[in-house]
Motif scaffolding. Sequence first.
Motif, PDB file in Angstrom:
ATOM      1  N   ASP A 168       2.272   6.237  -7.161  1.00  0.00           N
ATOM      2  CA  ASP A 168       1.206   6.952  -7.846  1.00  0.00           C
ATOM      3  C   ASP A 168       1.313   8.461  -7.637  1.00  0.00           C
ATOM      4  N   GLY A 169       1.685   8.875  -6.435  1.00  0.00           N
ATOM      5  CA  GLY A 169       1.868  10.302  -6.181  1.00  0.00           C
ATOM      6  C   GLY A 169       3.029  10.876  -6.966  1.00  0.00           C
ATOM      7  N   ALA A 170       4.123  10.128  -7.056  1.00  0.00           N
ATOM      8  CA  ALA A 170       5.288  10.593  -7.815  1.00  0.00           C
ATOM      9  C   ALA A 170       5.008  10.604  -9.309  1.00  0.00           C
ATOM     10  N   ALA A 171       4.194   9.685  -9.790  1.00  0.00           N
ATOM     11  CA  ALA A 171       3.894   9.618 -11.225  1.00  0.00           C
ATOM     12  C   ALA A 171       3.210  10.881 -11.713  1.00  0.00           C
ATOM     13  N   VAL A 172       2.316  11.420 -10.919  1.00  0.00           N
ATOM     14  CA  VAL A 172       1.612  12.648 -11.322  1.00  0.00           C
ATOM     15  C   VAL A 172       2.616  13.786 -11.497  1.00  0.00           C
ATOM     16  N   TYR A 173       3.553  13.927 -10.556  1.00  0.00           N
ATOM     17  CA  TYR A 173       4.560  14.978 -10.669  1.00  0.00           C
ATOM     18  C   TYR A 173       5.515  14.707 -11.827  1.00  0.00           C
ATOM     19  N   TYR A 174       5.840  13.450 -12.062  1.00  0.00           N
ATOM     20  CA  TYR A 174       6.705  13.086 -13.182  1.00  0.00           C
ATOM     21  C   TYR A 174       6.087  13.548 -14.491  1.00  0.00           C
ATOM     22  N   PHE A 175       4.842  13.196 -14.707  1.00  0.00           N
ATOM     23  CA  PHE A 175       4.202  13.575 -15.956  1.00  0.00           C
ATOM     24  C   PHE A 175       3.975  15.078 -16.049  1.00  0.00           C
ATOM     25  N   LEU A 176       3.732  15.710 -14.937  1.00  0.00           N
ATOM     26  CA  LEU A 176       3.463  17.143 -14.948  1.00  0.00           C
ATOM     27  C   LEU A 176       4.717  17.958 -15.230  1.00  0.00           C
ATOM     28  N   TYR A 177       5.849  17.613 -14.619  1.00  0.00           N
ATOM     29  CA  TYR A 177       7.044  18.445 -14.720  1.00  0.00           C
ATOM     30  C   TYR A 177       8.118  17.890 -15.660  1.00  0.00           C
ATOM     31  N   TYR A 178       8.378  16.597 -15.622  1.00  0.00           N
ATOM     32  CA  TYR A 178       9.461  16.040 -16.423  1.00  0.00           C
ATOM     33  C   TYR A 178       8.990  15.708 -17.835  1.00  0.00           C
ATOM     34  N   PHE A 179       7.928  14.952 -17.939  1.00  0.00           N
ATOM     35  CA  PHE A 179       7.430  14.492 -19.229  1.00  0.00           C
ATOM     36  C   PHE A 179       7.010  15.675 -20.095  1.00  0.00           C
ATOM     37  N   LYS A 180       6.534  16.723 -19.455  1.00  0.00           N
ATOM     38  CA  LYS A 180       6.072  17.910 -20.181  1.00  0.00           C
ATOM     39  C   LYS A 180       7.230  18.625 -20.867  1.00  0.00           C
ATOM     40  N   GLY A 181       8.451  18.534 -20.326  1.00  0.00           N
ATOM     41  CA  GLY A 181       9.578  19.251 -20.871  1.00  0.00           C
ATOM     42  C   GLY A 181      10.396  18.492 -21.902  1.00  0.00           C
ATOM     43  N   ILE A 182      10.059  17.244 -22.187  1.00  0.00           N
ATOM     44  CA  ILE A 182      10.832  16.452 -23.137  1.00  0.00           C
ATOM     45  C   ILE A 182      10.615  16.977 -24.557  1.00  0.00           C
ATOM     46  N   ASN A 183      11.715  17.169 -25.273  1.00  0.00           N
ATOM     47  CA  ASN A 183      11.712  17.597 -26.673  1.00  0.00           C
ATOM     48  C   ASN A 183      10.970  18.905 -26.902  1.00  0.00           C
ATOM     49  N   ASN A 184      10.829  19.699 -25.879  1.00  0.00           N
ATOM     50  CA  ASN A 184      10.150  20.991 -25.979  1.00  0.00           C
ATOM     51  C   ASN A 184       8.758  20.888 -26.597  1.00  0.00           C
ATOM     52  N   VAL A 185       8.112  19.762 -26.393  1.00  0.00           N
ATOM     53  CA  VAL A 185       6.748  19.579 -26.887  1.00  0.00           C
ATOM     54  C   VAL A 185       5.796  20.152 -25.855  1.00  0.00           C
ATOM     55  N   GLN A 186       4.863  20.932 -26.308  1.00  0.00           N
ATOM     56  CA  GLN A 186       3.912  21.561 -25.402  1.00  0.00           C
ATOM     57  C   GLN A 186       2.684  20.667 -25.221  1.00  0.00           C
ATOM     58  N   PHE A 187       2.461  20.246 -24.004  1.00  0.00           N
ATOM     59  CA  PHE A 187       1.274  19.481 -23.659  1.00  0.00           C
ATOM     60  C   PHE A 187       0.396  20.342 -22.773  1.00  0.00           C
ATOM     61  N   SER A 188      -0.888  20.239 -22.974  1.00  0.00           N
ATOM     62  CA  SER A 188      -1.806  20.948 -22.090  1.00  0.00           C
ATOM     63  C   SER A 188      -1.923  20.170 -20.780  1.00  0.00           C
ATOM     64  N   SER A 189      -2.385  20.836 -19.756  1.00  0.00           N
ATOM     65  CA  SER A 189      -2.537  20.182 -18.451  1.00  0.00           C
ATOM     66  C   SER A 189      -3.525  19.027 -18.518  1.00  0.00           C
TER      67      SER A 189
ATOM     68  N   ILE B 206       0.835  -1.204   0.000  1.00  0.00           N
ATOM     69  CA  ILE B 206       0.000   0.000   0.000  1.00  0.00           C
ATOM     70  C   ILE B 206       0.871   1.256   0.000  1.00  0.00           C
ATOM     71  N   PHE B 207       1.908   1.269   0.844  1.00  0.00           N
ATOM     72  CA  PHE B 207       2.820   2.414   0.865  1.00  0.00           C
ATOM     73  C   PHE B 207       3.512   2.597  -0.481  1.00  0.00           C
ATOM     74  N   PHE B 208       3.980   1.493  -1.068  1.00  0.00           N
ATOM     75  CA  PHE B 208       4.648   1.562  -2.366  1.00  0.00           C
ATOM     76  C   PHE B 208       3.734   2.140  -3.431  1.00  0.00           C
ATOM     77  N   ASN B 209       2.512   1.633  -3.502  1.00  0.00           N
ATOM     78  CA  ASN B 209       1.572   2.119  -4.516  1.00  0.00           C
ATOM     79  C   ASN B 209       1.249   3.592  -4.308  1.00  0.00           C
ATOM     80  N   THR B 210       1.097   4.012  -3.069  1.00  0.00           N
ATOM     81  CA  THR B 210       0.781   5.409  -2.784  1.00  0.00           C
ATOM     82  C   THR B 210       1.923   6.322  -3.202  1.00  0.00           C
ATOM     83  N   ILE B 211       3.138   5.959  -2.856  1.00  0.00           N
ATOM     84  CA  ILE B 211       4.293   6.782  -3.211  1.00  0.00           C
ATOM     85  C   ILE B 211       4.494   6.791  -4.728  1.00  0.00           C
TER      86      ILE B 211
END
Length: 74
Positions: free
Chosen positions: A15-36, A8-13
């Motif tokens: 899943d919480g980190a995945a949202v930030y990953y996609f929001l901040y890191y994945f958004k900046g790859i190849n300077n491609v603009q993704f909407s929120s 349960i702890f693993f899944n919570t951590i």
Amino acid sequence: MGAGIATIFFNTIRDGAAVYYFLYYFKGINNVQFSSSMILAISTIYLLLGQAANIVGVVLAKPVSDRIGKKKPF
């Protein structure tokens, strides 16, 4: 019980980190603009696939442990 709580702890951590990953890191790859909303959709698909894999693992746990023993799959 300890393995269940750790899962349960693993899944919570994860899943919480995945949202930030996609929001901040994945958004900046190849300077491609993704909407929120697109970032939210991609992270939702990722989390959905992760939970589907968990369900498959739970379903297969019993047959695998019956076939090769309980120590090795654990």
